[in-house]
Design an enzyme around this catalytic site. Sequence first.
Site, PDB file in Angstrom:
ATOM      1  N   TYR A   3     -22.809 -36.659  40.582  1.00  0.00           N
ATOM      2  CA  TYR A   3     -22.303 -35.439  41.265  1.00  0.00           C
ATOM      3  C   TYR A   3     -21.041 -35.779  42.343  1.00  0.00           C
ATOM      4  CZ  TYR A   3     -22.134 -31.582  44.950  1.00  0.00           C
ATOM      5  OH  TYR A   3     -21.829 -30.689  45.640  1.00  0.00           O
ATOM      6  N   GLU A  55     -25.303 -23.463  47.845  1.00  0.00           N
ATOM      7  CA  GLU A  55     -25.487 -23.949  48.957  1.00  0.00           C
ATOM      8  C   GLU A  55     -26.316 -23.123  49.832  1.00  0.00           C
ATOM      9  OE1 GLU A  55     -24.659 -27.011  50.454  1.00  0.00           O
ATOM     10  OE2 GLU A  55     -22.939 -27.550  49.039  1.00  0.00           O
ATOM     11  N   TRP A  69     -30.102 -31.156  49.044  1.00  0.00           N
ATOM     12  CA  TRP A  69     -29.116 -30.684  47.876  1.00  0.00           C
ATOM     13  C   TRP A  69     -29.683 -31.347  46.662  1.00  0.00           C
ATOM     14  CZ3 TRP A  69     -26.072 -27.521  46.685  1.00  0.00           C
ATOM     15  CH2 TRP A  69     -25.248 -27.640  45.816  1.00  0.00           C
TER      16      TRP A  69
END
Length: 193
Positions: free
Chosen positions: A28, A50, A58
């Site tokens: 990522y 988000e 995350w």
Amino acid sequence: MPEHKTDKKNLAPQRCAWAESDPQMQAYHDDEWGIPERDPRALWECLMLEGFQAGLAWITVLRKREAFRAAFHGFDPAKVARMTERDILRLLDDAGIIRSRAKIEATIQGARIYNDMAARGEDFADYCWSFTDGQVVHGDGIALPATTALSERVSKDLKKRGFKFVGPTIVHAWLQAVGIVNDHAAACAWRRR
């Protein structure tokens, strides 16, 4: 001319420390995080994801991202905006995503806002980048604040438009993720420049 010795242990380029512990986070970081995104739908998708991260790590969202995409019709705002209570109930039973009614409803509302903006001729990408006059804001590569004056300003405007789960901390993480803010560490050879 002096000889420069190379320490073979340090040949691999460094990346931001937060990405080192997990292969999915590394990918990522290396392929997405902090790369300036100009596609309006992709910017909206990231903002919605988000929001799902609120209160979580995350990596939790990242591991469920494909399930989120399936659950939310590929984050097609037109399709998401038409989701009903029946869809919400279905998603609340979907173990592949984060099952928060408030976050699911916020995503549907976010799609409706996105579509309303488009109907008025307001491109979501232009809107997002307008806060920085279309330019990437470069952090110093050392301090990683949780919020900034920019994230406070963007958060306030998103809230005024009706978006939910867009507090200054979430917005700052989003600005970093979509490359509006470059907060790669100074030593990050992967993406700092």
